[in-house]
Enzyme design. Structure first.
Site, PDB file in Angstrom:
ATOM      1  N   CYS B  99       0.882  -1.206  -0.142  1.00 26.41           N
ATOM      2  CA  CYS B  99      -0.063  -0.063   0.131  1.00 26.41           C
ATOM      3  C   CYS B  99       0.891   1.083   0.118  1.00 26.41           C
ATOM      4  O   CYS B  99       1.381   1.587   1.123  1.00 26.41           O
ATOM      5  CB  CYS B  99      -0.874   0.126   1.245  1.00 26.41           C
ATOM      6  SG  CYS B  99      -1.929   1.660   1.356  1.00 26.41           S
ATOM      7  N   CYS B 102      -0.562   4.281   2.480  1.00 22.95           N
ATOM      8  CA  CYS B 102      -0.650   4.145   3.694  1.00 22.95           C
ATOM      9  C   CYS B 102      -0.183   2.994   4.225  1.00 22.95           C
ATOM     10  O   CYS B 102       1.112   2.389   4.020  1.00 22.95           O
ATOM     11  CB  CYS B 102      -1.751   4.565   4.265  1.00 22.95           C
ATOM     12  SG  CYS B 102      -3.439   3.885   3.656  1.00 22.95           S
ATOM     13  N   SER B 103      -1.015   2.058   4.873  1.00 24.07           N
ATOM     14  CA  SER B 103      -0.684   0.576   5.155  1.00 24.07           C
ATOM     15  C   SER B 103      -1.979  -0.147   5.146  1.00 24.07           C
ATOM     16  O   SER B 103      -2.214  -0.912   5.784  1.00 24.07           O
ATOM     17  CB  SER B 103      -0.254   0.765   6.572  1.00 24.07           C
ATOM     18  OG  SER B 103      -1.109   1.433   7.584  1.00 24.07           O
ATOM     19  N   CYS B 104      -2.772   0.065   3.954  1.00 19.92           N
ATOM     20  CA  CYS B 104      -3.835  -0.840   3.973  1.00 19.92           C
ATOM     21  C   CYS B 104      -3.411  -2.482   3.891  1.00 19.92           C
ATOM     22  O   CYS B 104      -2.501  -2.725   3.209  1.00 19.92           O
ATOM     23  CB  CYS B 104      -4.787  -0.745   2.614  1.00 19.92           C
ATOM     24  SG  CYS B 104      -5.267   1.068   2.513  1.00 19.92           S
TER      25      CYS B 104
END
Lengths: 98, 194
Positions: B99, B102-104
């Site tokens: 991702c 962000c940090s999906c």
């Protein structure tokens, strides 16, 4: 909600930079703005994050999986490698005819 | 010995939760319930899904068409979670999930993301030089195999269905699941029959 683009359609990601005009929340990565790809499939319709993030009424938009060749994006890498990325319909236009 | 001072970030969190509760947006009980669901999720859930898919063709089809339903059948709580997509590795195609924004991460089936998944280095490099990143993990993908990097940018969450390693014929589902690591489910590693 009917998708405007069928699988296999060549599309271009809009070369838009709303972040230059003020605060916004955009899920379209910078490195794909203006790039050409191919629709893999529609993933469904989801509330527009650009409104959702600011607690505005958020209409549903069709989300696609779009396939891009890696090499034209970065001018490096292996020709067979691809990027598969979720892009909302309002960020896509039909690619120019060649 | 005095207890260490409480971090300022926790005080900030308390004030945020109190404000959300005061506005009726979320209750502390709802937050606790959601936290419990996330705490229960771990890569073992994803590993069991993969092992089942390796041994049960019907489940494999379900996994690839409706990841959330397939996850529910293995005991994951998908209510309130984003839809889950599952990407099938083949002899001609390898998938890698990142991702960049962000940090999906498919928390419902893999639990909390590892720190490297959230690092700028992984996020920047995975989309640009996936083969170099994979090589650093000791994962060699042959040149005749296409690498598909999945940039998880929006409303789906993505998990990889790795290929079943050779030499595992006749193995039980539990034994197969033990080969499937978190890293294999993200695509930075491959399951190996040691």
């Amino acid at each position: 909600m009917t998708p405007a683009f069928a699988p296999g359609t060549r599309v271009r990601v809009k070369d838009h930079w709303p972040e230059r005009d003020g605060p916004c929340h955009i899920r379209t990565p910078h490195y794909l703005r203006g790039r050409e790809g191919v629709v893999d499939r529609a993933l469904g319709a989801f509330a527009n994050p650009e409104d959702l993030a600011f607690a505005r009424p958020a209409s549903k938009r069709v989300l696609y999986h779009v396939l891009f060749d890696q090499q034209p994006v970065w001018n490096e890498g292996a020709p067979q490698d691809k990027l598969l990325v979720e892009i909302f319909e309002h960020w896509l236009t039909p690619a120019e005819q060649h | 010995m005095a207890a260490p001072p409480r971090p300022e970030s926790l005080a900030l969190l308390d004030r945020l939760v109190a404000a959300l509760a005061a506005k009726g947006i979320v209750t502390e009980a709802e937050i606790a319930a959601r936290q419990a669901i996330t705490d229960r999720a771990s890569p073992e859930v994803g590993a069991r899904m993969v092992a089942r898919a390796w041994t049960d063709a019907d489940y494999r089809r379900l996994l690839l068409t409706d990841g959330a339903e397939a996850a529910e059948r293995m005991g994951a709580t998908m209510a309130g979670a984003p839809p889950l997509g599952v990407l099938e590795n083949t002899p001609a195609r390898h998938h890698l999930v990142v991702c960049t924004l962000c940090s999906c991460y498919p928390r419902a089936v893999l639990g909390y993301p590892p720190h490297w998944y959230k690092s700028f280095a992984y996020r920047a490099r995975a989309v640009r030089e996936p083969r170099a990143v994979l090589a650093e993990w000791g994962t060699a993908i042959p040149d005749d195999v296409e690498i598909r990097v999945i940039d998880s940018t929006a409303d789906y969450r993505w998990m990889v269905l790795p290929m079943r390693p050779a030499g595992t014929e006749g193995w039980s589902e539990d034994r197969l699941a033990s080969l499937v690591t978190r890293d294999a489910l993200v695509g930075v590693a491959l399951p190996k029959a040691a």
